[in-house]
Design an enzyme around this catalytic site. Structure first.
Site, PDB file in Angstrom:
ATOM      1  CD  GLU A 205      -9.801  -1.192   8.105  1.00  0.00           C
ATOM      2  OE1 GLU A 205      -8.881  -1.730   8.758  1.00  0.00           O
ATOM      3  OE2 GLU A 205      -9.648  -0.770   6.941  1.00  0.00           O
TER       4      GLU A 205
ATOM      5  CD  GLU B 103      -2.907  -1.213   2.307  1.00  0.00           C
ATOM      6  OE1 GLU B 103      -2.618  -0.671   3.374  1.00  0.00           O
ATOM      7  OE2 GLU B 103      -3.997  -1.768   2.087  1.00  0.00           O
TER       8      GLU B 103
ATOM      9  CG  ASP C  76      -7.382  -5.285   5.150  1.00  0.00           C
ATOM     10  OD1 ASP C  76      -6.907  -5.542   6.267  1.00  0.00           O
ATOM     11  OD2 ASP C  76      -7.505  -4.139   4.707  1.00  0.00           O
TER      12      ASP C  76
HETATM   13  C1  BDP Z   1      -6.093  -2.095   6.257  1.00  0.00           C
HETATM   14  C2  BDP Z   1      -6.391  -0.682   6.587  1.00  0.00           C
HETATM   15  C3  BDP Z   1      -5.255   0.266   6.358  1.00  0.00           C
HETATM   16  C4  BDP Z   1      -3.997  -0.320   6.983  1.00  0.00           C
HETATM   17  C5  BDP Z   1      -3.741  -1.677   6.407  1.00  0.00           C
HETATM   18  C6  BDP Z   1      -2.580  -2.409   7.046  1.00  0.00           C
HETATM   19  O1  BDP Z   1      -7.499  -0.274   5.807  1.00  0.00           O
HETATM   20  O2  BDP Z   1      -5.598   1.491   6.916  1.00  0.00           O
HETATM   21  O3  BDP Z   1      -2.915   0.522   6.779  1.00  0.00           O
HETATM   22  O4  BDP Z   1      -4.838  -2.507   6.635  1.00  0.00           O
HETATM   23  O5  BDP Z   1      -2.837  -3.360   7.762  1.00  0.00           O
HETATM   24  O6  BDP Z   1      -6.980  -2.878   7.006  1.00  0.00           O
HETATM   25  O7  BDP Z   1      -1.430  -2.066   6.832  1.00  0.00           O
END
Ligand code: BDP
Length: 696
Positions: free
Chosen positions: A390, A288, A362
């Protein structure tokens, strides 16, 4: 009651029998020695005694005279413990404890004994919990020890005090006022963690800011580490891979570059000069948009090992996340972590742990277990759960997460041994892994009750308990938490237990039944968004649900992406057959025709509709049960939960209506007549905007 005291609120003891057991013990407490952890225990006993008995404990100076309660380590008590007892306690390891009655010179003493002061602390908390829940019996011996070494909270807290995916206010780390001002909250935070066995915390967001590694910040972190140390808690920080460029102006962050290696060694040595027991680094790299070794043509092992070598002389641990995926990679996102990490198995240093989320996508409302569990067995692996909700209703919804974690931990993975489960693997069974870890993304913030929703406290509590012992049942943990939070009235216990134990399945039903996933609102992840399109494909919803005129679901069989092939053959075989796979995972792995027959005879389309409807009904049941408890619950707490359950009902209806109306545009079939007919207009649901949704 505003919830600040969490499960440590030490209500006055009303049961006279219990009181007659506890009062004498707190009237004659003897510590076998002195150290900062015993000081913390003393403070806890003061607090508990004043609150439960309306008087301070009496501390004796002599182990026999006027003494009733002994507190100390095995070594300190060696003269009064039999050899058998000593051997039994020794086997409990550093964090274990034993409590029970000892006899000396015809007198009885109640003793709380650990191998180390921290074990004593855990024993004392366990004893206080047993008093609060009215299960204490001085004639019963009890011992316990954790099955996992690192039981860790991961805060996703930014230095400006916003919290990524935080729904309970701002970060409790007040960086601006540190190091000069120590907020009393830090101590209460440490107490709460220690009381459930959490012994490590990573303070900062995995999307890391290199500034945390500057000397100024180290002085601040040192203060927190000093506060936490007596409570047995070690501090970790997230390390931004590009820090050598940002902080020292180096031209590269290449993990094989000598200057980069020197940077990290110097930085790490400096941290240890402030914090001699610093835990280590947690790293998100090449995921990401975060920087990582790939920029320099290096792999994850090369990146992780460079940092691990800087930490090794200090016994530090390097935790490297397996949450890696890239939209440039055309391969199913589900498969990318295995593709990257399987070839590297055995190439990581001994002090590296690969931290793997419970599922491959996720933290979805329900995920099948991550295929990396069991696929790499020559490398330390640790679990990453998400405590902050989340994708599970954030702080407006009551969702007790322990049943979900229990489901994951008990999943059979058949590797490295035919008996292996996720829990046994995490405990090091079959691999001999010594460095063990269960981490949870924290759900706390500056809200007075810490977690926003009162019931979200139960998730913090349950996380600590399951990290201590992954075999604990979510029902037992719910019982413990309910008694500590709402008292021991059996009616309250059964009713709240019903609410909690049905809450996760209810949420899955009204959000993502039958294996649907990643159909939430864009970026804030609040509410439904099965129509979300545009931008990178792996952040859209249709990438995952693939609804079309024929059916719905992600084909991950050999005909599709092939992701099932990453599991053990036993799993892959059973799950490759849409008639054999547990229905809860059906659409995760199969694209299924709308008229596919489910086990109960319904068509898939009917089944989807019934699940969404059932989820809403379950929330209404939770509301009714809660309403029936009005006279038994503190009015402020009652109303807080009542209001939030109303919001939850609206949100459950919203999810159901939006998703069913949207999927109907593909299925072109009527809703079953006996469900509440989804009302409203799809365009209306699509148009909803939430610019102020928290925690992005
Ligand atoms: C996701 C989230 C994001 C996190 C990412 C992570 O949406 O904000 O940075 O995981 O785990 O669940 O790095």
């Amino acid at each position: 009651n505003d919830g600040y005291k969490l499960w440590l609120d030490y209500q006055p003891i009303s049961d006279s029998q219990l009181k007659s057991q506890v009062e004498p013990l707190l009237g004659g407490v003897y510590f076998f020695g002195e150290n900062p952890t015993y000081e913390a225990i003393r403070k806890e006993l003061n607090l508990a005694s004043k609150s439960m008995l309306a008087k301070a404990p009496v501390y004796t100076k002599e182990r026999l005279q006027n003494t009733k309660l002994w507190i100390g380590t095995r070594e300190q008590l060696s003269q009064v413990l039999s050899l058998d007892q000593q051997a039994q306690i020794k086997a409990l390891g550093n964090d274990g404890y034993w409590r029970g009655t000892l006899e000396l010179d015809g007198k009885s003493f109640y003793a709380i004994v650990g191998n180390q002061p921290v074990g004593v602390l855990y024993g004392v908390y366990n004893w206080l919990n047993s008093i609060q829940s009215n299960t204490f019996d001085s004639s019963t011996e009890l011992s316990d020890s954790p099955k996992i070494k690192l039981r860790m909270l991961n805060h996703w807290d930014n230095l400006d005090r916003t919290v990524e995916r935080g729904y309970a206010g701002f970060s409790i780390w007040d960086w601006h006022k540190l190091p000069g001002y120590v907020d009393p909250r830090y101590i209460d935070y440490a107490r709460a963690n220690a009381s459930i066995g959490i012994n490590a915390v990573s303070l900062t967001n995995v999307n890391a800011n290199a500034l945390i590694l500057t000397t100024d910040f180290m002085k601040k972190v040192k203060v927190l580490a000093d506060v936490f140390r007596p409570y047995g808690i070690k501090v970790f920080l997230t390390a931004r891979f590009s820090a050598p460029i940002q902080l020292d102006g180096l031209k590269t962050a290449d993990p094989l570059d000598p200057e980069v290696i020197a940077f990290w060694k110097k930085k790490t040595d400096e941290i240890y000069s402030f914090i001699p027991d610093f835990g280590g680094f947690l790293v998100k790299a090449n995921s990401e948009g975060q920087p990582g070794p790939h920029e320099y043509g290096r792999n994850h092992a090369e990146g992780a090992n460079m940092l691990a070598e800087a930490l090794a002389p200090h016994n530090g641990v390097l935790i490297w996340r397996a949450f890696v995926y890239s939209h440039e990679d055309e391969v199913d996102r589900h498969m990318q972590a295995n593709n990257e990490f399987e070839p590297l198995d055995g190439k990581f240093q001994e002090n590296v742990i690969i931290q793997i989320k419970n599922g491959a996508i996720d933290f979805q409302p329900r995920e099948p277990v991550h295929p990396l569990y069991g696929a790499i067995n020559k490398t330390n692996v640790g679990m990453e759960f998400q405590i902050t909700q989340e994708y599970l209703g954030q702080a407006t919804q009551l969702v007790y997460l322990a049943p979900m974690w229990e489901e994951v931990l008990k999943t059979k993975i058949y590797r490295p041994t035919p008996e292996s489960t996720v829990a046994s693997l995490l405990e090091g069974e079959g691999t001999g892994q010594k460095l063990t870890l269960i981490a949870g993304v924290s759900n706390i913030g500056t809200d007075r009750n810490w977690t926003g929703h009162l019931f979200a406290q139960s998730n913090w509590y349950a996380f600590g308990r399951q990290a201590w012992d992954p075999s604990l049942e979510s029902k037992q943990i719910a019982d413990e938490w309910i008694k500590l939070t709402f008292g021991t009235n059996p009616e309250v216990l059964t009713k709240i237990e019903d609410i909690m134990l049905s809450s996760h399945e209810a949420a899955v039903d009204y959000m993502t039944p039958l294996g649907l996933h990643h159909i939430m609102g864009r970026s804030h992840h609040y509410g439904p968004g099965p129509w979300v399109m545009g931008g990178r494909a792996d952040w859209t919803a249709p990438y995952y649900h693939n609804a079309d005129s024929l059916g719905i679901g992600f084909d991950r069989t050999t005909e599709g992406s092939g992701a099932l092939g990453q599991y053990a053959p036993e799993v892959a075989k059973a799950w490759s057959d849409p008639n054999q796979i547990p229905e809860k995972y059906l659409l995760w792995f199969h694209h299924v025709p709308w008229d596919f027959k489910l086990k109960n005879g319904n068509t898939l389309w009917e089944g989807i509709a019934y699940h969404y409807d059932q989820g809403v009904k379950e929330v209404r049941k939770m509301q009714e049960t809660w309403a029936s408890l009005e006279s038994e619950i503190d009015p402020a707490e009652f109303d807080h939960v009542r209001q939030l359950l109303e919001v939850q009902e609206e949100e459950a209806e919203w999810w159901r209506n939006a998703c069913l109306l949207y999927f109907k545009t593909f299925s072109k079939r009527p809703f079953p007549a006996d469900i509440e007919q989804p009302e409203g207009d799809l365009e209306y649901y699509k148009s909803l905007q939430f610019p102020n949704a928290p925690g992005i």
